[in-house]
Design an enzyme around this catalytic site. Structure first.
Site, PDB file in Angstrom:
ATOM      1  N   TYR A  74     -16.548 -19.051 -25.160  1.00  0.00           N
ATOM      2  CA  TYR A  74     -16.241 -19.540 -23.808  1.00  0.00           C
ATOM      3  C   TYR A  74     -14.733 -19.558 -23.589  1.00  0.00           C
ATOM      4  O   TYR A  74     -14.249 -19.218 -22.517  1.00  0.00           O
ATOM      5  CB  TYR A  74     -16.808 -20.946 -23.603  1.00  0.00           C
ATOM      6  CG  TYR A  74     -16.686 -21.400 -22.165  1.00  0.00           C
ATOM      7  CD1 TYR A  74     -17.669 -21.092 -21.234  1.00  0.00           C
ATOM      8  CD2 TYR A  74     -15.560 -22.104 -21.725  1.00  0.00           C
ATOM      9  CE1 TYR A  74     -17.545 -21.470 -19.909  1.00  0.00           C
ATOM     10  CE2 TYR A  74     -15.416 -22.482 -20.407  1.00  0.00           C
ATOM     11  CZ  TYR A  74     -16.412 -22.167 -19.499  1.00  0.00           C
ATOM     12  OH  TYR A  74     -16.289 -22.527 -18.186  1.00  0.00           O
ATOM     13  N   PHE A 126      -6.242  -3.666   3.817  1.00  0.00           N
ATOM     14  CA  PHE A 126      -7.482  -3.334   3.126  1.00  0.00           C
ATOM     15  C   PHE A 126      -8.491  -4.415   3.501  1.00  0.00           C
ATOM     16  O   PHE A 126      -8.134  -5.589   3.638  1.00  0.00           O
ATOM     17  CB  PHE A 126      -7.335  -3.213   1.606  1.00  0.00           C
ATOM     18  CG  PHE A 126      -8.642  -2.783   0.999  1.00  0.00           C
ATOM     19  CD1 PHE A 126      -9.108  -1.498   1.186  1.00  0.00           C
ATOM     20  CD2 PHE A 126      -9.454  -3.695   0.343  1.00  0.00           C
ATOM     21  CE1 PHE A 126     -10.364  -1.118   0.727  1.00  0.00           C
ATOM     22  CE2 PHE A 126     -10.712  -3.313  -0.126  1.00  0.00           C
ATOM     23  CZ  PHE A 126     -11.155  -2.019   0.064  1.00  0.00           C
ATOM     24  N   THR A 127      -9.749  -4.023   3.628  1.00  0.00           N
ATOM     25  CA  THR A 127     -10.783  -4.901   4.200  1.00  0.00           C
ATOM     26  C   THR A 127     -10.831  -6.285   3.544  1.00  0.00           C
ATOM     27  O   THR A 127     -10.673  -7.306   4.223  1.00  0.00           O
ATOM     28  CB  THR A 127     -12.158  -4.215   4.074  1.00  0.00           C
ATOM     29  OG1 THR A 127     -12.341  -3.791   2.721  1.00  0.00           O
ATOM     30  CG2 THR A 127     -12.239  -3.000   4.991  1.00  0.00           C
ATOM     31  N   ASP A 217      -0.697  -4.810  -4.684  1.00  0.00           N
ATOM     32  CA  ASP A 217      -2.100  -4.504  -4.927  1.00  0.00           C
ATOM     33  C   ASP A 217      -2.056  -3.291  -5.858  1.00  0.00           C
ATOM     34  O   ASP A 217      -1.820  -2.166  -5.420  1.00  0.00           O
ATOM     35  CB  ASP A 217      -2.837  -4.191  -3.622  1.00  0.00           C
ATOM     36  CG  ASP A 217      -4.316  -3.896  -3.874  1.00  0.00           C
ATOM     37  OD1 ASP A 217      -4.654  -3.484  -5.010  1.00  0.00           O
ATOM     38  OD2 ASP A 217      -5.121  -4.062  -2.946  1.00  0.00           O
ATOM     39  N   LYS A 260     -11.055   0.592 -10.550  1.00  0.00           N
ATOM     40  CA  LYS A 260     -10.565   1.910 -10.115  1.00  0.00           C
ATOM     41  C   LYS A 260      -9.738   2.535 -11.245  1.00  0.00           C
ATOM     42  O   LYS A 260     -10.301   3.036 -12.210  1.00  0.00           O
ATOM     43  CB  LYS A 260      -9.736   1.759  -8.826  1.00  0.00           C
ATOM     44  CG  LYS A 260     -10.582   1.548  -7.578  1.00  0.00           C
ATOM     45  CD  LYS A 260     -11.028   0.144  -7.381  1.00  0.00           C
ATOM     46  CE  LYS A 260     -11.518  -0.124  -5.985  1.00  0.00           C
ATOM     47  NZ  LYS A 260     -12.063  -1.494  -5.849  1.00  0.00           N
ATOM     48  N   ARG A 384     -14.692   5.078   7.133  1.00  0.00           N
ATOM     49  CA  ARG A 384     -13.447   4.302   7.111  1.00  0.00           C
ATOM     50  C   ARG A 384     -12.824   4.474   8.492  1.00  0.00           C
ATOM     51  O   ARG A 384     -11.930   5.277   8.705  1.00  0.00           O
ATOM     52  CB  ARG A 384     -12.481   4.778   6.020  1.00  0.00           C
ATOM     53  CG  ARG A 384     -12.953   4.550   4.609  1.00  0.00           C
ATOM     54  CD  ARG A 384     -12.694   3.158   4.022  1.00  0.00           C
ATOM     55  NE  ARG A 384     -13.607   2.101   4.381  1.00  0.00           N
ATOM     56  CZ  ARG A 384     -13.814   1.013   3.622  1.00  0.00           C
ATOM     57  NH1 ARG A 384     -13.222   0.862   2.468  1.00  0.00           N
ATOM     58  NH2 ARG A 384     -14.610   0.065   4.025  1.00  0.00           N
ATOM     59  N   PHE A 451     -19.091  -3.559   7.734  1.00  0.00           N
ATOM     60  CA  PHE A 451     -19.477  -2.207   7.316  1.00  0.00           C
ATOM     61  C   PHE A 451     -20.456  -2.202   6.156  1.00  0.00           C
ATOM     62  O   PHE A 451     -21.245  -1.278   6.000  1.00  0.00           O
ATOM     63  CB  PHE A 451     -18.227  -1.385   6.937  1.00  0.00           C
ATOM     64  CG  PHE A 451     -17.377  -2.043   5.891  1.00  0.00           C
ATOM     65  CD1 PHE A 451     -16.433  -2.982   6.246  1.00  0.00           C
ATOM     66  CD2 PHE A 451     -17.543  -1.733   4.551  1.00  0.00           C
ATOM     67  CE1 PHE A 451     -15.657  -3.616   5.281  1.00  0.00           C
ATOM     68  CE2 PHE A 451     -16.774  -2.350   3.580  1.00  0.00           C
ATOM     69  CZ  PHE A 451     -15.825  -3.302   3.944  1.00  0.00           C
TER      70      PHE A 451
HETATM   71  N1  F0G Z   1      -7.665  -3.492  -2.964  1.00  0.00           N
HETATM   72  C1  F0G Z   1      -7.929  -2.185  -2.793  1.00  0.00           C
HETATM   73  C2  F0G Z   1      -6.829  -1.253  -2.449  1.00  0.00           C
HETATM   74  C3  F0G Z   1      -9.242  -1.727  -2.921  1.00  0.00           C
HETATM   75  O1  F0G Z   1      -9.493  -0.435  -2.745  1.00  0.00           O
HETATM   76  C4  F0G Z   1     -10.270  -2.634  -3.238  1.00  0.00           C
HETATM   77  C5  F0G Z   1     -11.654  -2.192  -3.352  1.00  0.00           C
HETATM   78  C6  F0G Z   1      -9.938  -3.985  -3.417  1.00  0.00           C
HETATM   79  C7  F0G Z   1      -8.617  -4.366  -3.277  1.00  0.00           C
HETATM   80  C8  F0G Z   1     -10.980  -5.023  -3.716  1.00  0.00           C
HETATM   81  O2  F0G Z   1     -11.374  -4.912  -5.025  1.00  0.00           O
HETATM   82  O3  F0G Z   1     -13.794  -4.294  -4.856  1.00  0.00           O
HETATM   83  O4  F0G Z   1     -12.785  -5.082  -6.998  1.00  0.00           O
HETATM   84  O5  F0G Z   1     -13.139  -6.657  -5.137  1.00  0.00           O
HETATM   85  N2  F0G Z   1     -12.053  -1.099  -2.917  1.00  0.00           N
HETATM   86  C9  F0G Z   1     -13.385  -0.537  -3.026  1.00  0.00           C
HETATM   87  C10 F0G Z   1     -13.416   0.776  -2.326  1.00  0.00           C
HETATM   88  C11 F0G Z   1     -14.483  -1.451  -2.645  1.00  0.00           C
HETATM   89  O6  F0G Z   1     -14.516   1.357  -2.235  1.00  0.00           O
HETATM   90  O7  F0G Z   1     -12.383   1.276  -1.884  1.00  0.00           O
HETATM   91  P1  F0G Z   1     -12.860  -5.255  -5.522  1.00  0.00           P
END
Ligand code: F0G
Length: 469
Positions: A74, A126-127, A217, A260, A384, A451
């Site tokens: 843990y 970013f979303t 990021d 990624k 997108r 989305f």
């Molecule tokens: N920042 C960037 C630039 C991203 O592309 C993503 C995720 C995140 C943050 C969030 O990270 O998914 O690990 O919580 N991008 C994915 C995509 C979902 O398909 O581009 P996460």
């Protein structure tokens, strides 16, 4: 004449995973059942899955064996310390706070730093990042260079911050209402477009003069480092690792989706230099993720991530990874398909507005094209554009972004050149039949990150792709 020397992937395939081959009729049913949203398809119904490069990489034999070294304690597992060492070696930050994935880190950073009424500048939204900023009471302000919004522009560093826009924001609202600048490398929503090291340095210097922190990021920072090495004068002889460390050295910490660049299927972290802020983050992580020495990850996942970070900075790996994206992009350009230029790092972004000029943006051409591509070839991409952009948090109106795209995202080390060729053939055949594709209207619209779970119906037709067969 010297003989041309090609490169090929720096790995061979040890294990295969079978794919389901479907008929067009089956795919028409599947996409209708999924409300014409590729996120709602079952993956077993997909042939070539280019939805995302997130968590979809093939791990190496070294990573799989690392899983067996998981120390599932843990608290204080060995794997945490291995991960901490790998992060410090390649990203150079002082404190590591593991999280289950990128958005876990974004949540903690946003809650720690943003007060209601604050402004958070960033080089394109970013979303999930933007949503966490808004949920913490902040407002995102786009300070990316104008070139980023022009798909045809060949500008090599479309991820750059426009220093004039940033300065204007500081003058207008005051530095004390800007808790930090959110700097994304290889900007996802712009088409996987890099920032130059000189722009990162100048942006950080401007922020520093005003006492504004910079958080990176770092999700695709290694891919950004590759573009710096290739495109920015003065860096050709440096290793990717050296460039990566230089990028990070200009910033105060980072959020990271390790799914990624870092070649794992799940994981992420927050990294922070400031001792006091890191202490506060460790305090918050126990509420949302888990103890500060595992965050949201199992010991084995942290070990695979530590190995993945080492593999991710190898030049041959990134050359093959981005080389495959470029192969797909160049073949699409040759076929006359309008795509975002220059070709990005993690995927090829088709300009849906140009591909489907007869569909107004209010009928979501990106979403329609993604659905039609699935029906035609079993290839899954992702919208997108206006659906992803959502609604303005103040006015409630649909945001209609200048980029209405579909992303064909390439998982790392997963597909072959033949899969890319099949994808090109499907997109090319759709281009010929483009007038048979119809727009879409919402039948269900979720409140947050719509989305992912929205459902649609074709406008004035039963099917999204109305060709004879
Ligand atoms: N920042 C960037 C630039 C991203 O592309 C993503 C995720 C995140 C943050 C969030 O990270 O998914 O690990 O919580 N991008 C994915 C995509 C979902 O398909 O581009 P996460």
């Amino acid at each position: 004449m010297p003989v041309k020397r090609s490169w090929a992937e720096p790995y061979k395939i040890k294990m295969v995973e079978h794919l389901t081959m479907t008929t067009r009729l089956e795919r028409e049913r599947a996409i209708a059942d999924a409300g014409f949203n590729t996120f709602l398809l079952r993956s077993r119904d997909v042939y070539i899955d280019l939805l995302t490069d997130s968590g979809t990489s093939a791990m190496s034999d070294m990573q799989w064996s690392a899983l067996m070294r998981g120390d599932e304690a843990y608290a204080g597992s060995d794997n945490f310390y291995h991960l901490e060492a790998a992060m410090r070696r390649h990203y150079g930050y002082k404190h590591l706070i593991p999280t289950h994935q990128g958005r876990g880190a974004e949540n903690i950073l946003s809650q720690l730093c943003i007060k209601p009424g604050d402004f958070v500048p960033g080089n394109m939204y970013f979303t999930t990042t933007k949503l966490h900023q808004e949920l913490a009471g902040g407002r995102f302000v786009d300070v990316i260079v104008d070139e980023a919004h022009v798909p045809e522009s060949e500008f090599p560093f479309k991820g750059n911050v426009d220093l004039g826009k940033l300065q204007r924001l500081i003058d207008e609202v005051g530095a004390d209402r800007i808790p930090y600048l959110s700097l994304e490398t290889n900007v996802n929503m712009a088409g996987g477009q890099p920032c130059s090291l000189s722009n990162i340095r100048d942006t950080a210097a401007l922020c520093q003069r005003h006492g504004i922190r910079v958080f990176l990021d770092a999700t695709r920072a290694v891919e950004n480092a590759y573009f710096i090495k290739l495109r920015e004068p003065g860096h050709a002889d440096k290793s990717l690792s050296e460039i990566l460390l230089e990028i990070c050295a200009h910033t105060d910490g980072c959020t990271m989706s390790a799914k990624k660049d870092s070649l794992v299927n799940i994981g992420g972290f927050l990294a922070i230099n400031d001792d006091e802020l890191a202490e506060q983050a460790k305090n918050l992580v126990v509420i949302y993720e888990g103890l500060h020495t595992y965050g949201g990850m199992a010991g084995r996942d942290m070990e695979a991530l530590a190995v993945g970070i080492e593999e991710s900075v190898q030049f041959d790996h990134i050359r093959a990874r981005i080389g495959q994206v470029e192969y797909l992009g160049h073949r699409l350009i040759d076929a006359g398909v309008p795509i975002v230029r220059p070709i990005g790092g993690h995927g090829v972004f088709i300009n849906a507005s140009k591909f489907l000029p007869h569909i107004p943006q209010s009928q979501f051409p990106g979403q329609a094209l993604a659905a039609a591509l699935y029906v035609d070839g079993g290839v899954r991409g992702m919208e997108r554009g206006a659906v992803s952009a959502g609604r303005d948090s103040e006015t409630g109106e649909n945001i209609l972004p200048s980029l209405e795209l579909i992303r064909l995202t390439i998982p790392r080390r997963v597909y072959t050149q033949a899969h890319m060729d099949v994808t090109v053939e499907s997109v090319t055949s759709l281009l010929e039949d483009r007038d048979k594709i119809v727009g879409l209207a919402f039948t269900y619209e979720p409140k947050h990150l719509r989305f992912f779970q929205a459902r649609f119906t074709p406008v004035g037709a039963d099917r999204v792709l109305n060709t004879a067969d």
